[in-house]
Design an enzyme around this catalytic site. Structure first.
Site, PDB file in Angstrom:
ATOM      1  N   GLU A  35       1.051  -1.322  -0.108  1.00 38.56           N
ATOM      2  CA  GLU A  35      -0.078  -0.140  -0.151  1.00 38.56           C
ATOM      3  C   GLU A  35       1.011   1.132   0.194  1.00 38.56           C
ATOM      4  OE1 GLU A  35      -2.377   0.520   3.838  1.00 38.56           O
ATOM      5  OE2 GLU A  35      -3.304   2.171   2.391  1.00 38.56           O
ATOM      6  N   ARG A 260       5.115 -12.753   9.440  1.00 41.79           N
ATOM      7  CA  ARG A 260       6.149 -11.436   9.139  1.00 41.79           C
ATOM      8  C   ARG A 260       7.233 -11.236   9.873  1.00 41.79           C
ATOM      9  NH1 ARG A 260       3.638  -6.036   9.755  1.00 41.79           N
ATOM     10  NH2 ARG A 260       2.136  -6.883   8.588  1.00 41.79           N
ATOM     11  N   LYS A 270       4.404   0.873   9.840  1.00 44.21           N
ATOM     12  CA  LYS A 270       4.873   1.929   8.989  1.00 44.21           C
ATOM     13  C   LYS A 270       3.869   3.274  10.767  1.00 44.21           C
ATOM     14  CE  LYS A 270       3.343   0.059   5.397  1.00 44.21           C
ATOM     15  NZ  LYS A 270       2.677   0.151   3.537  1.00 44.21           N
TER      16      LYS A 270
END
Length: 576
Positions: A35, A260, A270
């Site tokens: 994204e 992850r 983020k």
RNA sequence: UGGGAAUUAGCCAAGCGGUAAGGCAACGGACUUUGACUCCGUCACCCCCAGGUUCGAAUCCUGGAUUCCCAGCCA
């Protein structure tokens, strides 16, 4: 590329092998779907390497697709940054797409869903939808609008697109099962109204699809076979499959989830990374203390080191936190033979060699990398006054200290043996310089073997020394001994990356900021060899006994050389 | 008994019924003009626990424990 080992076995590769063998897939197609709402970090690098290398190994393809379904959070600045980082890592995508490329198709399929009675327009407020969704243990309640006619739904949805309604006034929901134990299946919203300018589609749309609806359709239309994502999407898989099936897509991609990456001593979110930037704790997304690709690059990491790291940590489904020292291992390994080795003094202490002739300078020829003779040699000046590292002298040495101290003799790397005669102090008792004597017989390369010294230290000739700035980094987070706490931190970032979302806890942002290491940056002013004056951005060196350094691309300028320490050398000795 | 998932060394991780790979870290030692590198050696009689099946189980079965994820009109 070069001599990189193939990845070892992992569960996803095993699935691909089985699918190819069984004939379920003839070739495989993967995708990396960022994204564009922030910069890529080392965790993304793991996903990038996984997708690209997996496809590559089986002669498949990998697309890059920006997941740009939420215009209010996204920006072309990030699109450009992401493109740049992926290329820098060394990967080439087969096709570049945006989820927004498929908005028209998404809309057509929504119409199909409505016609099949599988979707409906809901007039409830976001608040009411939340209240009727039920809880983890209790089923939800049907919306009063759930049984609208197909005609009415069609009309309403078209008018949503036409811009007749305000943000939040209506949504399109999948009609699945309000009592499903899987909350994602309780009539999830698949379209919402946002009168917002989109960085790719401009003002064409005022309704935007949700990830859970857009993503599987994008995968299907691109012919993606193995759609890899992280663990928290496991619960979404039934919805992914529902969308592919009910929208009657030709291809049937499958979603697989893996854990992850988390690293000790840092954060991988983020949102939190952005808060460090916004709070001015760091210099920007590319600050060398950031675990971003841009930060690692500026710190001196190479694409090869990052790729090798991603390969070696493996891919699995268990939650894990990788020791940052594992990452460091790979950059040391990569730079070992690539980086020239030179001497630099970070914290200078002047040494006068009292029996060395005044006004004389000799030039030693020194190999640029003893382990890689191909790198050649250079000439380094030496004379009566030199600088050594302040920590290479102790007036009262600790046990096992074999550097300089009164009466002790050491080797000056590539030069002579010197013996400390006196430590000269100022009025306050601070040591300002050392007086030493040298032994001409011990000249480097002369084959002298009369006696041995325990220590070898580095130096820079004072008359030719070139000033330079050195930046040393420590972890951006203070506490990390407690891995499980770190795990908690990292885990809760995964889903709460939205600034406006208040479902998480505001308080925990505060505790995160409290953990920041205020001393993560140390700036030293010292000297380098005269041969390093022409250094360029991103040139990499091993500074003898200090570690690997990268010429800072932002703050270096003519007359000002800035070195960022990429990683220190390992050491089995610590002065307490 | 809401649903979904995980559990192999300090940290990653392979293993897929035939008797515990590999890497990082750590610790010894050798070498050393980087206290680096390199080299040699040590590091799970055992795979979350308890039963069971089997000639044989980390792998299969049963029960249990612990941890993580899910109630955005974020992705």
């Amino acid at each position: 590329m070069e001599t990189e080992k193939p990845t070892s076995s992992n569960f996803i590769k095993n699935i691909v092998i089985d699918d190819l063998k069984s004939g379920r897939e003839k070739t495989i197609v993967t995708r990396f779907p960022p994204e564009p709402n922030g910069y890529l970090h080392i965790g993304h690098a793991k996903a990038i390497c996984l997708n690209f290398e997996l496809a590559d190994e089986f002669n498949g393809k990998t697309n890059l697709r920006f997941d740009d379904t939420n215009p209010v959070k996204e920006d072309t600045e990030y699109v450009d940054g992401i493109l740049n980082d992926i290329k820098w890592l060394g990967f080439e995508w087969d096709n570049l797409h945006f989820a927004s490329d498929y908005f028209e198709m998404n809309y057509e399929k929504a119409l199909l869903l409505i016609e099949k009675g599988k979707a409906y327009v809901d007039d409830q407020s976001a608040d009411d939808i939340r209240k009727t969704r039920g809880t983890l243990k209790e089923p939800g309640k049907d919306s009063p609008y759930r049984n609208r006619s197909v005609e009415e739904n069609l009309d309403l949805f078209k008018r949503m697109r036409a811009g007749e309604f305000k943000d939040g006034e209506k949504v399109l929901r999948a009609k699945i099962d309000m009592s499903s134990p899987n909350i994602n299946l309780r009539d999830p919203v698949i379209y919402r109204i946002k009168h917002a300018h989109h960085h790719q589609t401009g003002d064409k749309w005022c309704i935007y699809p949700m990830y859970d609806y857009s993503h599987p359709l994008g995968d299907a239309v691109e012919g993606v076979t193995h759609s890899l994502c992280s663990l928290e999407y496991e619960d979404h898989r039934p919805l992914y499959d529902w969308a592919v099936r009910e929208c009657e897509m030709e291809n049937t991609p499958h979603q697989y989830e893996f854990a992850r990456l988390n690293l000790t001593n840092t954060v991988m979110s983020k949102r939190k990374l952005k808060s460090l930037v916004d709070a001015g704790v760091v210099d920007g997304w590319d600050d060398p203390r950031m675990p971003t690709i841009a930060g690692l690059r500026r710190k001196g990491y190479t694409p090869e080191a990052i790729r090798n790291f991603c390969r070696e940590i493996g891919v699995a489904k268990s939650y894990s936190i990788v020791d940052e020292r594992y990452l460091e291992h790979f950059i040391r390994e990569d730079l070992k033979l690539k980086a020239p080795r030179t001497m630099a003094i970070l914290d200078p202490l002047k040494v006068v060699i009292t029996n060395y002739p005044e006004g004389e300078t000799e030039w030693f020829e020194i190999e640029n990398n003893a382990e890689n003779p191909d790198m050649g040699t250079r000439k380094v000046p030496f004379s009566r006054e030199i600088y050594i590292e302040r920590e290479d002298f102790m007036e009262n040495p600790v046990p096992k200290y074999f550097r300089l101290f009164p009466g002790n003799e050491v080797r000056l790397k590539s030069a002579y043996f010197v013996k400390c005669v006196e430590a000269v102090k100022d009025a306050d008792g601070n040591i300002v310089e050392l007086h030493c004597t040298y032994d001409p017989e011990t000249r480097s390369g002369s084959g002298f073997s009369g006696r041995k010294v325990k220590g070898t230290i580095h130096w820079v000739d004072a008359a030719h020394a070139v000033p330079a700035e050195f930046r040393l980094y420590e972890p951006i987070l203070k506490d990390d001994a407690d891995l499980s706490q770190e795990a908690e931190e990292a885990a809760d970032d995964i889903t709460s990356e939205s600034e406006e979302y208040t479902g998480g806890a505001a308080g925990e942002d505060k505790s995160f900021l409290d953990k920041i290491n205020k001393d993560s940056l140390t700036v030293l002013n010292g000297f380098i060899e005269p041969g390093l004056t022409d250094v360029k951005a991103h040139d990499k060196f091993q500074l003898f006994r200090h570690g690997y350094f990268n010429v800072d691309p932002k703050d270096s300028a003519p007359g000002r050389i800035v070195f960022n320490r990429t990683v220190s050398l390992k050491s089995s000795f610590e002065v307490k």
